[in-house]
Design a protein around this motif. Structure first.
Motif, short mmCIF file in Angstrom:
data_model
loop_
_atom_site.label_atom_id
_atom_site.label_comp_id
_atom_site.label_asym_id
_atom_site.label_seq_id
_atom_site.Cartn_x
_atom_site.Cartn_y
_atom_site.Cartn_z
N THR A 258 -6.59 -11.34 -19.68
CA THR A 258 -7.66 -10.60 -19.04
C THR A 258 -8.64 -10.13 -20.09
N ASN A 290 -9.85 -2.11 -5.61
CA ASN A 290 -8.48 -2.53 -5.93
C ASN A 290 -8.03 -3.71 -5.07
N TYR A 293 -9.64 -6.91 -6.23
CA TYR A 293 -8.90 -7.49 -7.36
C TYR A 293 -7.69 -8.27 -6.86
N ASN A 297 -7.67 -12.28 -7.60
CA ASN A 297 -7.04 -12.45 -8.91
C ASN A 297 -6.22 -13.74 -8.92
N LEU A 304 -3.18 -6.01 -9.75
CA LEU A 304 -4.34 -5.40 -10.38
C LEU A 304 -4.36 -5.77 -11.86
N HIS A 308 -7.81 -1.44 -14.68
CA HIS A 308 -8.67 -1.84 -13.57
C HIS A 308 -9.74 -0.80 -13.24
N ARG A 311 -13.24 -1.63 -14.41
CA ARG A 311 -13.89 -2.78 -13.77
C ARG A 311 -13.91 -4.02 -14.68
N ILE A 314 -12.06 -10.70 -13.78
CA ILE A 314 -10.86 -11.50 -13.52
C ILE A 314 -11.29 -12.93 -13.25
#
Length: 521
Positions: A258, A290, A293, A297, A304, A308, A311, A314
């Protein structure tokens, strides 16, 4: 949008602590449970709610104390503006002061969503649909066992399943008999110790069978008539509304790291071809961000990313990029987005064909020359299919024919089958949705011209399934009551004409208990 998880434990087993900890971290903002036990030989259902996050050890204590009992656990991420007091499960149906059914449910119920996001879809579904249905069903039952038998019928369960959009899970804990579990769910998984509605990527775990554990805990619980497992002193601190992220596996040569906020992300072309690094929409609420994500993702599905709240970007899969670009802010907008993803595109409003047949009937048929030569007097004329055949309206001759058939179908009200007779006959017939393999609710999106392409048997099967769904409504019960009264009055008139003495009707005695709702004595 799914934010909840239901966990069912069988008697004689406990759920592995790793599984409980995994679910608690991802969904444990609020929780609740229901347990069935015998108090002096009388079955009872105890239930409790927690409006704050609880430590995993609290749930393991509950497992130990309920080793010989059926237990349901409810975990939910109720971050944001949810009314947790009304939305924490179980939902409980009472007979007077006594709980006779604990109800757990989760899934997709978009038509019961609150635009302002103050109530969960499940909470609205319970208050507006399921609770009134259960109250009516209990009122029509001869006994508690009869009521539980009706909950196990396929027609009842199909009605609830068809009320969801795509996915649903229902769990009922009655006072007697096996727990009732059903739904349409691809995220759940059965284990030796019981079932879970969404294991959220948790790997296979081995069951721990209880032999002789927690004797002291059981003895301590037995001393109290009111069981309490959640206490404020032992609750785990929850400074953040969003549940903590479960630990992920260490990165390998195939994992995608990430990126830090603002950094240019590095990609592994072997697994990210066509994928794009993206951040959540600006202005999205925290709970919505959330869930965004978790939805997009692709490298760690349903999880998450680290940090997270800052921000981070992803990796979004190629087929989700256009959906991820959509500027959403509220939970309702996110639900629409997820529905569009399932359908593959935006929902297009149906066209209004109400007056189309008037224009069509005024339009003359067109002669088509299929040879390319000048038509001779004996040449065949090809006339296109009349488009009015696909409009759901009838011409005068069709109306007349339909009226004649409707009158002939009515017959003698005393000789034709009753509504309940037809229900018993049709319950055993195959359901259209089961034959085709789609939810009944999906047929609500079919246009008239699409329905007219079905053959007669398919249409009859589809109509019968809608009749089955209608039989759960108050309108159907009213029809049955009116029919019963009408037949009774006719029977009385016949007996009176024959001068036969009628037996007096039994007097109904009102149930005691003040304003308490009581179904069974």
């Amino acid at each position: 949008m799914n934010l909840s998880t239901i966990l069912e434990k069988k008697p004689g087993h406990i759920v592995p602590e790793a599984m409980v900890d995994h679910v608690n971290k991802l969904r444990g903002t609020v929780s609740g449970f229901a347990i069935r036990h015998a108090d002096n030989g009388k079955p009872e259902i105890d239930f409790e709610f927690a409006e704050t996050a609880q430590a995993t050890k609290q749930f393991m204590k509950l497992m130990d104390a309920s080793k010989d009992n059926s237990l349901f656990l409810f975990f939910s991420d109720k971050s944001g503006k949810f009314d947790t007091k009304k939305d924490i499960q179980p939902f409980v149906l009472t007979d007077g002061d006594d709980a006779m059914l604990a109800v757990f449910l989760e899934g997709d119920f978009p038509k019961y969503a609150n635009p302002d996001g103050t109530r969960s879809d499940e909470g609205n579904f319970w208050e507006q649909f399921l609770e009134p249905m259960l109250v009516e069903l209990a009122g029509d039952s001869k006994s508690l066992d009869d009521f539980y038998t009706k909950l196990r019928r396929k027609t009842f369960q199909d009605t609830l399943i068809n009320s969801s959009h795509n996915r649903c899970v229902f769990g009922f804990l009655p006072l007697t008999g096996e727990p009732i579990l059903f739904g349409n769910n691809e995220l759940g998984k059965p284990y030796e110790w019981g079932n879970i509605s969404d294991n959220m990527g948790f790997g296979e775990v081995k069951d721990k069978h209880i032999v002789a554990q927690a004797a002291s805990a059981v003895a301590e619980v037995a001393k109290s008539t009111k069981r309490r497992f959640f206490s404020a002193s032992e609750a785990s601190p929850a400074p953040e509304v969003t549940p903590p992220v479960a630990p992920t596996a260490p990165e390998t040569k195939h994992s995608v790291p990430t990126p830090a906020p603002g950094d240019a992300p590095k990609t592994d072309t072997a697994i990210s071809a066509g994928s794009v690094w993206m951040a959540p929409p600006e202005g999205a609420e925290r709970g919505v961000r959330n869930m965004w994500y978790r939805t997009f993702n692709s490298s760690h599905p349903n999880q998450l990313p680290k940090e997270h709240d800052k921000r981070p970007k992803i990796l979004v899969a190629p087929h989700h990029i256009e959906f991820a670009k959509r500027p959403i802010k509220s939970a309702n907008e996110l639900k629409i987005l997820v529905a569009d993803m399932k359908n593959g595109s935006k929902i297009i409003a149906p066209k209004d064909f109400k007056h189309a047949h008037e224009t069509i009937e005024k339009t003359p048929d067109i002669e088509v020359n299929v040879t390319g030569k000048q038509p001779a007097s004996t040449q065949l004329k090809v006339v296109p299919q009349n488009v009015s055949d696909y409009i759901p309206d009838m011409k005068n001759d069709e109306v007349t024919k339909a009226m004649e058939l409707a009158v002939s179908f009515m017959g003698d009200p005393m000789q034709r089958p009753t509504l309940l007779d037809l229900q018993r006959i049709e319950e055993g017939w195959p359901k259209f949705s089961a034959k085709i393999g789609i939810p009944l609710a999906d047929t609500m999106y079919w246009t008239p011209d699409q329905l007219m392409q079905l053959d007669k048997k398919a249409l009859v099967q589809l109509l019968n399934e809608f009749k089955t769904a209608f039989r759960t409504t108050a309108e159907f019960k009213d029809m049955v009551d009116k029919e019963t009264i009408a037949r009774t009055n006719v029977a009385k008139a016949v007996h009176t004409a024959a001068k036969e003495e009628l037996a007096p009707e039994p007097t109904k005695v009102a149930a005691s208990g003040g304003g308490k709702r009581r179904f069974f004595s």
